[in-house]
Scaffold this motif. Structure first.
Motif, mmCIF file in Angstrom:
data_model
loop_
_atom_site.group_PDB
_atom_site.id
_atom_site.type_symbol
_atom_site.label_atom_id
_atom_site.label_comp_id
_atom_site.label_asym_id
_atom_site.label_seq_id
_atom_site.Cartn_x
_atom_site.Cartn_y
_atom_site.Cartn_z
ATOM 1 N N ILE A 154 -67.068 -12.572 2.899
ATOM 2 C CA ILE A 154 -66.266 -12.078 4.020
ATOM 3 C C ILE A 154 -66.869 -10.775 4.530
ATOM 4 C CG2 ILE A 154 -64.679 -10.790 2.513
ATOM 5 C CD1 ILE A 154 -62.426 -11.595 4.457
ATOM 6 N N VAL A 155 -66.805 -10.599 5.840
ATOM 7 C CA VAL A 155 -67.307 -9.368 6.457
ATOM 8 C C VAL A 155 -66.234 -8.851 7.409
ATOM 9 C CG1 VAL A 155 -69.157 -8.272 7.757
ATOM 10 C CG2 VAL A 155 -69.671 -10.239 6.300
ATOM 11 N N GLY A 156 -65.339 -8.042 6.899
ATOM 12 C CA GLY A 156 -64.345 -7.380 7.732
ATOM 13 C C GLY A 156 -63.214 -8.246 8.239
ATOM 14 N N ILE A 184 -60.836 1.044 11.735
ATOM 15 C CA ILE A 184 -59.950 -0.051 11.361
ATOM 16 C C ILE A 184 -60.127 -1.214 12.341
ATOM 17 C CG2 ILE A 184 -57.581 -0.717 10.861
ATOM 18 C CD1 ILE A 184 -58.732 1.563 9.089
ATOM 19 N N PRO A 185 -60.611 -2.366 11.871
ATOM 20 C CA PRO A 185 -60.820 -3.504 12.780
ATOM 21 C C PRO A 185 -59.497 -4.084 13.289
ATOM 22 C CG PRO A 185 -62.028 -3.778 10.708
ATOM 23 C CD PRO A 185 -61.050 -2.672 10.499
ATOM 24 N N LEU A 186 -59.492 -4.430 14.559
ATOM 25 C CA LEU A 186 -58.361 -5.094 15.184
ATOM 26 C C LEU A 186 -58.834 -6.390 15.822
ATOM 27 C CD1 LEU A 186 -56.738 -2.069 17.107
ATOM 28 C CD2 LEU A 186 -56.186 -2.881 14.811
ATOM 29 N N GLY A 196 -59.047 -6.732 1.153
ATOM 30 C CA GLY A 196 -60.372 -6.862 0.552
ATOM 31 C C GLY A 196 -61.471 -7.133 1.551
ATOM 32 N N GLU A 197 -61.209 -6.891 2.834
ATOM 33 C CA GLU A 197 -62.151 -7.281 3.881
ATOM 34 C C GLU A 197 -63.508 -6.594 3.768
ATOM 35 O OE1 GLU A 197 -58.006 -7.861 5.697
ATOM 36 O OE2 GLU A 197 -58.999 -6.416 4.383
ATOM 37 N N PHE A 198 -63.543 -5.407 3.165
ATOM 38 C CA PHE A 198 -64.816 -4.695 2.995
ATOM 39 C C PHE A 198 -65.087 -4.370 1.523
ATOM 40 C CE2 PHE A 198 -63.649 -3.710 7.430
ATOM 41 C CZ PHE A 198 -64.815 -4.103 8.069
#
Length: 723
Positions: free
Chosen positions: A377-379, A470-472, A528-530
């Motif tokens: 997973i990446v983000g 923070i990714p949206l 756990g995205e990163f």
């Protein structure tokens, strides 16, 4: 205990708790009067008063009467909304028009077993298919809708025997996840052997792994009623059951030395069983191998930071390690000598994160005779990397952009089925041929009456309080104008290393978009995205980062003119419910409306519940001075302030919830109703629902209709059903 937080006077003043023993009319006019009866707790040399302790008593007639009054008031509100019934009808119409779907695949011999969902039936079933995975040839093996016509009996999980002739199935009632294992003959669909109780509970879960000849299986078991109450739902252990034997005489295998909050997962692999033992919910694991003769070998300990393990056809163990590698690296260890110090790194840490497990559990690593497949997973979006048995890269499985893979199932014909999920297209399984390297959509593909052809998903980044990006994932109709007037619904979770990955948007999201709304998913710290560092920076004493991330995400949407505070709503459940409680108490003016489902709000008492004890490795404990300081600093229940203009709030809970005690919702609602000078605060309590897992289709649809009717009403949105 060393004094680490505010004085008792400061705590009581900050909490604004009422202390009289009387029925108090709520500041939220129209809410039922709620009596207060202060109880004082002492943590070291400080005292905290709790005026609604009496609402913790599940089963107490007065608590029941209060709950009925709250739910009656909430139902009156929804019944008075002209759009509530049309919303429900539209949702049920879309759900009923969706095709049947398959998920949670298990291969056994020449058969493929799967959970099978067929709307408008209330509960998913178990189906068996041939190796072609053709739904036209599917046969129903077990239908809980026939067992219980009310739709309140659910399948928790199932495991087929190696030859596919039998199934071990955990079933529970009313969303309780309190499951017993039934042995089902696949040919007849009939139950054989005796029912095995105490195998599954929401605290530590439950699991079964068959012996290779199908004569019996290893399984998890909790202490029975003869044990002290403080042991029940804890101290999960492993037993072995031989078919035909009395379960009461099953043999103990392993677990007496496990932690009180052990969570055990069992998987059979080529003549061995891998037992993964989690130390509560904080991300620490130990691993054991059980041989066919019942002998046990420990491979890893909690401090080794091995987070996943499997055994390949090459008689080698593959382990995901996060030791000195927070994003994960892949180790290989021969079965002849299971000494972890002799494991070699075959896939080093990279920019991608090797996942701990999928939506349906299991290892993120699948080994065939030709290759090793690793889910990464990446983000947020994920991919599947392919390697040979020594770690040499062979590319990736074909996937669309911004997709997720939760399952990979190796078949006996040299192919694999893997799930593919995106935001805008219905989920499907792709079949990958190892020899040709080609992939094609399989017949296990879902269809939906919902189309998102007019919709786009864009990735943007908010900046949190400490500078973290923070990714949206922003879901909007093409051509959406950024003028600050759009209704926006912001969703977040941020905990337990759970990944917010792409998945097909629900029919309710289509109705939201049609009414001019924008839907946003925030990948907050705690997930756990990163990798593990991303998780740990949102857990224990760093939990405040999660709330700061969410508030920053909301402010970003305002600053970028997607919306304004008058048009912004937030939604979350469980740990995401804690998030809702924290942000509405810390930023009461940021949102117009907040929906919080099965949430945690009293962080000073959460660990007193069975599942709350498991959560201490994620949240911390009041017994630890520094963790107590952090817990109190954000505990939503203790930071409701009298005379504050809170947003409109809708909370929902289930009386059979074994994961989050419904007392959290009762106490939080009572406190908010007493304090707010803003919009109404509503609570819905369902006596036939738990944490949401295993609830019937009609319950889920009604709960969703409530949520969106509330949001439409509070944000002034119009609902016009399509003809």
């Amino acid at each position: 205990m060393k004094r680490t937080i505010f004085s008792s006077a400061a705590i009581v003043a900050a909490a604004g708790l009422l202390t009289c023993s009387a029925s108090v009319l709520a500041a939220d006019r129209g809410a039922p009067a709620t009596r207060t009866n202060a109880v004082t707790d002492t943590y070291g040399d400080i005292s905290v008063k709790d005026s609604y302790r009496w609402l913790e008593k599940q089963g107490d007639p007065q608590v029941h009467q209060w709950s009925v009054a709250q739910d009656k008031r909430t139902r009156k509100y929804f019944d008075g909304l002209a759009l509530r019934k049309p919303l429900f009808d539209a949702l049920m119409g879309l759900i009923s028009a969706s095709s049947s779907s398959y998920y949670d695949l298990h291969t056994a011999g020449d058969k493929i077993f799967a959970m099978y969902n067929q709307p408008p039936k209330q509960q998913p079933m178990i189906a068996v298919l041939g190796n072609a995975a053709d739904p036209a040839q599917a046969k129903i093996v077990l239908d809980p809708n026939a067992i219980n016509t009310k739709g309140t009996t659910a399948i928790d999980w199932f495991v087929p025997s190696p030859d596919g002739s039998k199934l071990a199935v955990s079933m529970s009632d009313n969303g309780s996840e309190d499951g017993s294992v039934h042995i089902i003959d696949v040919a007849t669909g009939k139950q054989i052997d005796k029912v095995i109780p105490l195998v599954q509970y929401p605290t530590g879960g439950g699991s079964v792994a068959w012996k290779s000849d199908g004569s019996g299986f290893w399984y998890t078991r909790y202490p029975d009623a003869s044990q002290p109450a403080d042991r029940q739902h804890f101290y999960e252990q492993i037993y072995f059951h031989k078919l035909g034997d009395d379960p009461a005489k099953d043999s103990y295998v392993l677990g007496k030395d496990f932690p009180k909050v052990a969570e055990i997962a069992l998987e059979s692999h080529h003549g061995y069983v891998v037992a993964s033992v989690a130390n509560g919910d904080g991300g620490e694991f130990a691993h054991y191998v059980i041989a066919e003769d019942g002998s046990v070998k420990q491979v890893s300990r909690f401090e080794d930071k091995i987070v996943a393990a499997t055994i390949g056809t090459d008689q080698a163990m593959y382990l995901v390690s996060r030791k000195d590698a927070p994003r994960g690296k892949l180790l290989k260890l021969g079965m002849a000598d299971l000494d972890l110090s002799k494991a070699k790194v075959i896939v080093p840490e990279s920019e991608a994160v090797i996942q701990q497990g999928g939506e349906f559990g299991g290892s993120p690593v699948v080994v065939t005779k030709d290759a090793v497949y690793v889910r990464e997973i990446v983000g947020g979006p994920s991919r599947v990397a392919i390697f040979d048995h020594e770690g040499k890269p062979r590319g990736t499985l074909p996937l669309p952009d911004v997709a997720a893979v939760d399952e990979i199932e190796a078949l006996n014909d040299g192919s694999l089925l893997y799930s593919v999920k995106t935001y805008l297209t219905p989920p499907y399984y792709a079949r990958y041929d190892e020899k040709s390297g080609k992939s094609a959509t399989s017949k296990l593909a879902q269809t939906s009456p919902v189309s998102y052809d007019d919709t786009e998903v864009i990735r943007e980044f908010a900046t949190s309080k400490d500078g973290t990006k923070i990714p949206l994932s922003i879901v909007r109709r093409k051509g959406t104008k950024l003028d600050g007037s759009n209704p926006v619904l912001l969703n977040g979770y941020g905990g337990f290393s759970v990944n917010q990955t792409p998945k097909f948007l629900a029919p309710a999201t289509r109705l939201w978009l049609d009414a001019g709304g924008v839907f946003v998913i925030a990948n907050l710290r705690g997930g756990g995205e990163f990798g593990e560092e991303w998780h740990t920076k949102g857990s224990l004493t760093f939990k405040q980062n999660v709330f700061d991330d969410f508030a920053a995400s909301a402010q970003y949407l305002i600053d970028q003119k997607y919306t304004s505070s008058e048009h912004l709503a937030a939604i979350g459940g469980s740990n995401g419910g804690l998030l809702m409680g924290a942000v509405l108490t810390q930023h009461p003016g940021l949102f117009k409306a907040v929906v919080s489902q099965v949430g945690i709000y009293d962080m000073l008492r959460v660990e007193l519940d069975p599942n709350g004890a498991f959560n201490t490795t994620e949240y911390g404990s009041v017994k630890n001075p520094e963790q107590l300081k952090a817990l109190y600093a954000y505990s939503p229940y203790h930071h409701v302030q009298d005379g504050t203009k809170y947003p409109a709030i809708f909370m929902a809970t289930g009386e059979t919830d074994g994961r989050v005690n419904p007392m959290h919702s009762r106490k939080m609602i009572a406190r908010l109703q007493a304090a707010t000078t803003g919009k109404p605060v509503y609570l819905s309590i369902n006596s036939h629902a738990g944490h949401g897992i295993g609830s019937s289709l009609s319950i889920k649809a009604n709960q969703t209709a409530d949520v969106y009717a509330f949001l439409f009403d509070q944000l002034g949105m119009k609902f016009q059903p399509k003809k």
